[in-house]
Design an enzyme around this catalytic site. Structure first.
Site, PDB file in Angstrom:
ATOM      1  N   TYR A 194      11.077   1.534  -9.417  1.00 20.09           N
ATOM      2  CA  TYR A 194      10.395   0.247  -9.555  1.00 20.09           C
ATOM      3  C   TYR A 194      10.852  -0.494 -10.820  1.00 20.09           C
ATOM      4  O   TYR A 194      11.030  -1.707 -10.806  1.00 20.09           O
ATOM      5  CB  TYR A 194       8.876   0.431  -9.552  1.00 20.09           C
ATOM      6  N   GLU A 234       0.836  -1.208   0.000  1.00 20.45           N
ATOM      7  CA  GLU A 234       0.000   0.000   0.000  1.00 20.45           C
ATOM      8  C   GLU A 234       0.865   1.250   0.000  1.00 20.45           C
ATOM      9  O   GLU A 234       0.596   2.186  -0.746  1.00 20.45           O
ATOM     10  CB  GLU A 234      -0.928  -0.008   1.223  1.00 20.45           C
ATOM     11  N   VAL A 293      10.433   6.623   2.158  1.00 19.36           N
ATOM     12  CA  VAL A 293      11.734   6.850   2.785  1.00 19.36           C
ATOM     13  C   VAL A 293      11.859   8.358   2.982  1.00 19.36           C
ATOM     14  O   VAL A 293      11.545   9.140   2.076  1.00 19.36           O
ATOM     15  CB  VAL A 293      12.879   6.312   1.903  1.00 19.36           C
TER      16      VAL A 293
END
Length: 176
Positions: free
Chosen positions: A135, A87, A91
């Site tokens: 990602y 979810e 950082v």
């Protein structure tokens, strides 16, 4: 920095104020601070109640809070297996670039495999290029042809109250 000591640990109830701070930081970064209305009581019930709805991993860098990942179990009817749904991953800005986000993602991938899950997935805002690039560097790919749908707030209450209203427009077979 190469000499940083990064430690990951499961959140405990005493971490709720920290988790709320991290959620607020994430909401501000995502330009969604107005939507971050979770309270300490909400998190206590959701994370540490009789039926926990989610889990949190806290990242620490040199003994100080550095970020978190909040995740829960999803399910794939096509795979016939649970999955891990991320979810939130956040950082602290001052600590980015030290491998903390990567450590959190590797930890969650390993956790998914250890638990026998069939997938690890999440959503990302389409404007968040740094996150998308991160990602992609991990091997993630977008789900082409899929868009996230949501019913919440008044629309959720209305749907629940009206039951069959509008069902003529619903698909005959919802996607699995």
């Amino acid at each position: 920095m190469p000499n940083d000591t990064i430690h990951l640990r499961p959140a405990v109830p005493a971490d709720i104020p920290l988790v709320l701070e991290l959620i607020a930081g994430l909401a501000e970064y995502e330009r969604l601070a107005h939507e971050a209305v979770a309270t300490a009581a909400d998190l206590k019930a959701a994370l540490f109640g009789p039926r926990p709805a989610a889990e949190v991993v806290i990242a620490e860098c040199d003994g100080q809070p550095a970020g978190f990942a909040l995740f829960f179990v999803s399910f794939s009817t096509f795979l016939g297996k649970p999955g891990l749904y991320l979810e939130d991953l956040y950082v602290l800005p001052a600590l980015r670039g030290r491998g903390i986000g990567r450590r959190l993602m590797v930890h969650l991938a390993r956790l998914a495999l250890e638990r026998g899950y069939g997938r690890f997935e999440w959503s990302v805002l389409d404007w968040n290029t740094p996150a998308i690039d991160f990602y992609r560097s991990l091997g993630a790919r977008p789900m082409e042809g899929w868009t996230v749908q949501r019913v919440s707030g008044d629309a959720l209450r209305s749907l629940a109250a009206n039951g069959d209203a509008g069902s003529a427009h619903a698909p005959a077979t919802p996607p699995g």
